[in-house]
Write an enzyme that holds these catalytic residues in place. Structure first.
Site, PDB file in Angstrom:
ATOM      1  N   GLU A  37       0.873  -1.197   0.000  1.00 13.32           N
ATOM      2  CA  GLU A  37       0.000   0.000   0.000  1.00 13.32           C
ATOM      3  C   GLU A  37       0.900   1.233   0.000  1.00 13.32           C
ATOM      4  O   GLU A  37       1.682   1.445   0.927  1.00 13.32           O
ATOM      5  CB  GLU A  37      -0.909  -0.029   1.244  1.00 13.32           C
ATOM      6  CG  GLU A  37      -1.565   1.292   1.626  1.00 13.32           C
ATOM      7  CD  GLU A  37      -2.471   1.894   0.537  1.00 13.32           C
ATOM      8  OE1 GLU A  37      -3.439   1.225   0.136  1.00 13.32           O
ATOM      9  OE2 GLU A  37      -2.197   3.032   0.093  1.00 13.32           O
ATOM     10  N   GLN A  44     -14.311   7.206   3.022  1.00 20.38           N
ATOM     11  CA  GLN A  44     -14.840   8.060   1.957  1.00 20.38           C
ATOM     12  C   GLN A  44     -16.352   8.321   2.047  1.00 20.38           C
ATOM     13  O   GLN A  44     -16.821   9.396   1.648  1.00 20.38           O
ATOM     14  CB  GLN A  44     -14.496   7.457   0.588  1.00 20.38           C
ATOM     15  CG  GLN A  44     -12.999   7.259   0.376  1.00 20.38           C
ATOM     16  CD  GLN A  44     -12.689   6.378  -0.835  1.00 20.38           C
ATOM     17  OE1 GLN A  44     -13.359   6.417  -1.857  1.00 20.38           O
ATOM     18  NE2 GLN A  44     -11.647   5.561  -0.716  1.00 20.38           N
ATOM     19  N   VAL A  86       1.976  -1.480  -6.388  1.00 25.44           N
ATOM     20  CA  VAL A  86       2.246  -2.611  -7.285  1.00 25.44           C
ATOM     21  C   VAL A  86       2.198  -2.097  -8.719  1.00 25.44           C
ATOM     22  O   VAL A  86       1.272  -1.359  -9.083  1.00 25.44           O
ATOM     23  CB  VAL A  86       1.185  -3.718  -7.068  1.00 25.44           C
ATOM     24  CG1 VAL A  86       1.263  -4.773  -8.164  1.00 25.44           C
ATOM     25  CG2 VAL A  86       1.376  -4.356  -5.696  1.00 25.44           C
ATOM     26  N   CYS A 106     -19.950   4.391  -5.421  1.00 23.35           N
ATOM     27  CA  CYS A 106     -21.151   5.007  -4.851  1.00 23.35           C
ATOM     28  C   CYS A 106     -21.910   5.825  -5.892  1.00 23.35           C
ATOM     29  O   CYS A 106     -21.847   7.062  -5.907  1.00 23.35           O
ATOM     30  CB  CYS A 106     -20.850   5.861  -3.635  1.00 23.35           C
ATOM     31  SG  CYS A 106     -22.404   6.202  -2.758  1.00 23.35           S
ATOM     32  N   ASP A 153     -13.674  -2.107  -5.056  1.00 32.08           N
ATOM     33  CA  ASP A 153     -13.986  -1.370  -6.277  1.00 32.08           C
ATOM     34  C   ASP A 153     -13.258  -1.878  -7.521  1.00 32.08           C
ATOM     35  O   ASP A 153     -13.698  -1.619  -8.640  1.00 32.08           O
ATOM     36  CB  ASP A 153     -13.619   0.117  -6.096  1.00 32.08           C
ATOM     37  CG  ASP A 153     -14.514   0.820  -5.090  1.00 32.08           C
ATOM     38  OD1 ASP A 153     -15.550   0.238  -4.709  1.00 32.08           O
ATOM     39  OD2 ASP A 153     -14.166   1.949  -4.685  1.00 32.08           O
ATOM     40  N   THR A 184     -19.341  -0.087  -3.509  1.00 28.23           N
ATOM     41  CA  THR A 184     -19.499   0.636  -2.243  1.00 28.23           C
ATOM     42  C   THR A 184     -18.711  -0.067  -1.140  1.00 28.23           C
ATOM     43  O   THR A 184     -18.371  -1.250  -1.267  1.00 28.23           O
ATOM     44  CB  THR A 184     -20.984   0.667  -1.809  1.00 28.23           C
ATOM     45  OG1 THR A 184     -21.469  -0.683  -1.733  1.00 28.23           O
ATOM     46  CG2 THR A 184     -21.851   1.452  -2.763  1.00 28.23           C
ATOM     47  N   ALA A 185     -18.478   0.661  -0.054  1.00 20.62           N
ATOM     48  CA  ALA A 185     -17.836   0.046   1.111  1.00 20.62           C
ATOM     49  C   ALA A 185     -18.758  -1.030   1.696  1.00 20.62           C
ATOM     50  O   ALA A 185     -18.308  -2.020   2.261  1.00 20.62           O
ATOM     51  CB  ALA A 185     -17.533   1.113   2.159  1.00 20.62           C
ATOM     52  N   ALA A 186     -20.077  -0.802   1.538  1.00 18.19           N
ATOM     53  CA  ALA A 186     -21.050  -1.781   2.030  1.00 18.19           C
ATOM     54  C   ALA A 186     -20.894  -3.104   1.282  1.00 18.19           C
ATOM     55  O   ALA A 186     -21.011  -4.186   1.875  1.00 18.19           O
ATOM     56  CB  ALA A 186     -22.459  -1.233   1.852  1.00 18.19           C
ATOM     57  N   CYS A 215     -26.497   2.055  -0.895  1.00 20.41           N
ATOM     58  CA  CYS A 215     -26.259   3.457  -1.191  1.00 20.41           C
ATOM     59  C   CYS A 215     -27.226   4.299  -0.364  1.00 20.41           C
ATOM     60  O   CYS A 215     -28.410   4.374  -0.692  1.00 20.41           O
ATOM     61  CB  CYS A 215     -26.452   3.684  -2.685  1.00 20.41           C
ATOM     62  SG  CYS A 215     -25.941   5.311  -3.172  1.00 20.41           S
TER      63      CYS A 215
HETATM   64  P1  FAD Z   1     -10.311   2.215  -1.500  1.00 24.09           P
HETATM   65  O1  FAD Z   1     -10.963   2.268  -0.173  1.00 24.09           O
HETATM   66  O2  FAD Z   1     -10.412   3.337  -2.420  1.00 24.09           O
HETATM   67  O3  FAD Z   1      -8.839   1.693  -1.300  1.00 24.09           O
HETATM   68  C1  FAD Z   1      -7.972   1.337  -2.349  1.00 24.09           C
HETATM   69  C2  FAD Z   1      -6.549   1.318  -1.778  1.00 24.09           C
HETATM   70  O4  FAD Z   1      -5.678   0.716  -2.739  1.00 24.09           O
HETATM   71  C3  FAD Z   1      -6.018   2.710  -1.495  1.00 24.09           C
HETATM   72  O5  FAD Z   1      -5.513   2.776  -0.178  1.00 24.09           O
HETATM   73  C4  FAD Z   1      -4.930   2.915  -2.540  1.00 24.09           C
HETATM   74  O6  FAD Z   1      -3.843   3.720  -2.077  1.00 24.09           O
HETATM   75  C5  FAD Z   1      -4.480   1.475  -2.789  1.00 24.09           C
HETATM   76  N1  FAD Z   1      -3.867   1.290  -4.123  1.00 24.09           N
HETATM   77  C6  FAD Z   1      -4.243   1.843  -5.289  1.00 24.09           C
HETATM   78  N2  FAD Z   1      -3.417   1.447  -6.284  1.00 24.09           N
HETATM   79  C7  FAD Z   1      -2.510   0.609  -5.718  1.00 24.09           C
HETATM   80  C8  FAD Z   1      -1.399  -0.118  -6.216  1.00 24.09           C
HETATM   81  N3  FAD Z   1      -1.051  -0.063  -7.511  1.00 24.09           N
HETATM   82  N4  FAD Z   1      -0.686  -0.875  -5.363  1.00 24.09           N
HETATM   83  C9  FAD Z   1      -1.013  -0.965  -4.035  1.00 24.09           C
HETATM   84  N5  FAD Z   1      -2.061  -0.273  -3.504  1.00 24.09           N
HETATM   85  C10 FAD Z   1      -2.802   0.499  -4.341  1.00 24.09           C
HETATM   86  N6  FAD Z   1     -19.697   3.462   0.044  1.00 24.09           N
HETATM   87  C11 FAD Z   1     -20.725   3.084   0.842  1.00 24.09           C
HETATM   88  O7  FAD Z   1     -20.822   1.923   1.220  1.00 24.09           O
HETATM   89  N7  FAD Z   1     -21.663   3.981   1.267  1.00 24.09           N
HETATM   90  C12 FAD Z   1     -21.601   5.292   0.933  1.00 24.09           C
HETATM   91  O8  FAD Z   1     -22.445   6.076   1.347  1.00 24.09           O
HETATM   92  C13 FAD Z   1     -20.520   5.730   0.109  1.00 24.09           C
HETATM   93  N8  FAD Z   1     -20.407   7.023  -0.240  1.00 24.09           N
HETATM   94  C14 FAD Z   1     -19.304   7.447  -0.933  1.00 24.09           C
HETATM   95  C15 FAD Z   1     -19.177   8.805  -1.203  1.00 24.09           C
HETATM   96  C16 FAD Z   1     -18.045   9.270  -1.862  1.00 24.09           C
HETATM   97  C17 FAD Z   1     -17.924  10.742  -2.138  1.00 24.09           C
HETATM   98  C18 FAD Z   1     -17.033   8.367  -2.261  1.00 24.09           C
HETATM   99  C19 FAD Z   1     -15.788   8.877  -2.949  1.00 24.09           C
HETATM  100  C20 FAD Z   1     -17.168   7.009  -2.015  1.00 24.09           C
HETATM  101  C21 FAD Z   1     -18.310   6.534  -1.359  1.00 24.09           C
HETATM  102  N9  FAD Z   1     -18.499   5.170  -1.095  1.00 24.09           N
HETATM  103  C22 FAD Z   1     -19.560   4.754  -0.323  1.00 24.09           C
HETATM  104  C23 FAD Z   1     -17.640   4.168  -1.772  1.00 24.09           C
HETATM  105  C24 FAD Z   1     -16.570   3.534  -0.888  1.00 24.09           C
HETATM  106  O9  FAD Z   1     -15.787   4.515  -0.264  1.00 24.09           O
HETATM  107  C25 FAD Z   1     -15.689   2.624  -1.746  1.00 24.09           C
HETATM  108  O10 FAD Z   1     -16.526   1.747  -2.466  1.00 24.09           O
HETATM  109  C26 FAD Z   1     -14.734   1.823  -0.894  1.00 24.09           C
HETATM  110  O11 FAD Z   1     -13.801   2.681  -0.291  1.00 24.09           O
HETATM  111  C27 FAD Z   1     -14.024   0.753  -1.733  1.00 24.09           C
HETATM  112  O12 FAD Z   1     -12.994   0.153  -1.013  1.00 24.09           O
HETATM  113  P2  FAD Z   1     -11.655  -0.349  -1.772  1.00 24.09           P
HETATM  114  O13 FAD Z   1     -10.786  -0.915  -0.706  1.00 24.09           O
HETATM  115  O14 FAD Z   1     -12.012  -1.175  -2.925  1.00 24.09           O
HETATM  116  O15 FAD Z   1     -11.006   0.965  -2.343  1.00 24.09           O
END
Ligand code: FAD
Length: 411
Positions: free
Chosen positions: A41, A49, A84, A167, A304, A313-315, A347
């Site tokens: 990371e 978020q 990565v 989201c 995502d 979504t985080a959910a 959502c």
């Molecule tokens: P992230 O949490 O984005 O984490 C990805 C991680 O991977 C980051 O730390 C990044 O640095 C790392 N990374 C990226 N590229 C590399 C690489 N090449 N090598 C190593 N690490 C890397 N969700 C809900 O459930 N309810 C809501 O109400 C909601 N509202 C939202 C509102 C907004 C404005 C936003 C922006 C998002 C919202 N979400 C909501 C969506 C939610 O935040 C995401 O779906 C969630 O964070 C996805 O988790 P993730 O771990 O897949 O990605």
């Protein structure tokens, strides 16, 4: 760095320390004791978020949405602070931007998605000034509220790009909460509000469209489908859209704004496709139920960046975490991974301060409400969940392996 040949316990590499990556590590550590885990990371901060929507409305402290990465990584996990850039699935290693080659026995890809600000000409240089903002960035969400507070008349434009985005409700949440503020201040009648979407529906699940339409009407927002933001001139305060008719004919429309809320197009990180792990659109190609990679059984993906057709979504990650943890454990025991993800995503549509339409649904738009209430009705309980309970549960529960309301299904 650790090599599967020199290590007695299996070596798991997790790419990405976001909601999905940290949550899945915590859940795996609860189940599998003799495993060595390395997290790759690059960032030194972890973000919640979902609260940025509330920050953009002046209803949440931005500083509560961020914690040092070191504080959320579970104990006994090796952290390589780099990105990565390549995966070699034939030989079970990844390569980091720092040039390190790290071998794995199992791999989890949880690297989130990429916000493509660069796909809108003129945008990057004007973000955070000239009335141009976005709740999709930590540093910009407070600027949204600054603009909302200071706008008393003029044109407010809210944009939504083509799907998929994380989201999908967040672009319109910004609109509702801004309009609610202006209405309460008595100035909404002096503000022309426009919602410009690249797609053709306000929301993908039909059951939730009527209440959202009611709110758009209440706020007298003009809804414009098939409008894709392509260019921004910050100094002149002009936004240019490509409008595509049903026939396929396209033309440009340029509109003046006083406030512009932008949500950029979003794509998978390039290294996934470059490593041969992507589907036709570059998302990490997994079975939509087991979350196991379709070509490499020792690779899983969630969050995502994966190819599952759910609401990003985080959910969704909260439920996927359990499925990946269970299935990885089965693979390590040479058992068929049969835990299934049902496509759940949620959502919480913040239609006004104090009220949320809690859209919870799975594959094929099947409604999957957690509590037995009419999900299409704006509710105060759902607001409390969104603004009070979920942020607390996120830090203290989801990132620490607490799996409430996240039971997987079996074949
Ligand atoms: P992230 O949490 O984005 O984490 C990805 C991680 O991977 C980051 O730390 C990044 O640095 C790392 N990374 C990226 N590229 C590399 C690489 N090449 N090598 C190593 N690490 C890397 N969700 C809900 O459930 N309810 C809501 O109400 C909601 N509202 C939202 C509102 C907004 C404005 C936003 C922006 C998002 C919202 N979400 C909501 C969506 C939610 O935040 C995401 O779906 C969630 O964070 C996805 O988790 P993730 O771990 O897949 O990605």
């Amino acid at each position: 760095m650790q090599n599967s040949e020199t290590c007695s316990s299996p070596h798991l590499v997790v790419i990405g320390g976001g909601s999905a990556g940290i949550g899945v590590i915590a859940s795996i550590k609860k189940r599998v004791k003799n495993i060595a885990i390395t997290l790759i990371e690059p960032g030194d901060q972890h973000y919640y978020q979902p609260a940025w929507t509330l920050v953009g409305a002046g209803l949440y402290d931005i500083n509560k949405t961020r914690r040092p990465m070191a504080d959320v990584i579970p104990p006994d996990v090796a952290w390589v602070k780099s990105a990565v850039i390549n995966i070699c699935p034939e030989d079970n290693f990844i390569v980091t931007a720092g040039g390190e080659k790290i071998y794995y026995d199992s791999l989890i890809v949880a690297s989130g998605l990429v916000l493509r600000w660069d796909k809108i000409a003129g945008l990057e240089e004007t973000l955070g000034k000239n009335g141009v903002t976005s709740n999709y960035r930590f540093d910009l969400a407070p600027y949204t509220y600054e603009l909302v507070k200071n706008l008393t008349h003029g044109n407010a434009i809210f944009c939504q790009p083509g799907m998929p985005i994380k989201c999908a409700g967040a672009p319109q949440k910004a609109l509702y909460l801004s309009c609610d503020h202006w209405q309460k201040q008595g100035c909404l009648k002096n503000i022309s509000v426009g919602f410009f979407l690249a797609g053709q529906a306000v929301f993908g699940v039909p059951e939730f469209v009527p209440p959202l339409r009611n709110y758009l009407q209440k706020y007298q927002a003009n809804v414009n489908f098939r409008h894709n933001l392509t260019r921004v001139n910050g100094e002149k305060k002009l936004a240019t859209f490509t409008v595509t008719a049903e026939s396929g004919d396209a033309h440009e429309v340029t509109l003046p704004f006083d406030m512009l809320h932008v949500v950029p197009p979003q794509t998978a990180p390039a290294f996934i496709a470059q490593s041969g792990l992507g589907d036709a659109n570059g998302w990490c190609e997994v079975d939509k139920h087991t979350l196991q990679h379709v070509r490499w059984p020792n690779i899983f993906s969630l969050g995502d960046c994966c190819s599952t057709p759910n609401a990003k979504t985080a959910a969704a990650a909260r439920k996927q975490i359990v499925v990946v943890a269970e299935n990885l454990q089965k693979v390590l025991r040479n058992v068929i991974p049969d835990s299934r993800y049902d496509g759940y995503g949620s959502c919480p549509l913040t239609v006004e301060k104090g009220k949320v339409v809690l859209a919870e649904f799975g594959y094929d738009n099947q409604l999957l409400p957690t509590v037995p209430l009419n999900p299409a009705r704006p509710s105060r309980i759902a607001w409390w969940l969104k603004a009070w309970f979920l942020p607390r549960f996120y830090w203290a529960g989801m990132l620490r392996g607490v799996e409430w309301f996240a039971k997987s299904k079996s074949r």
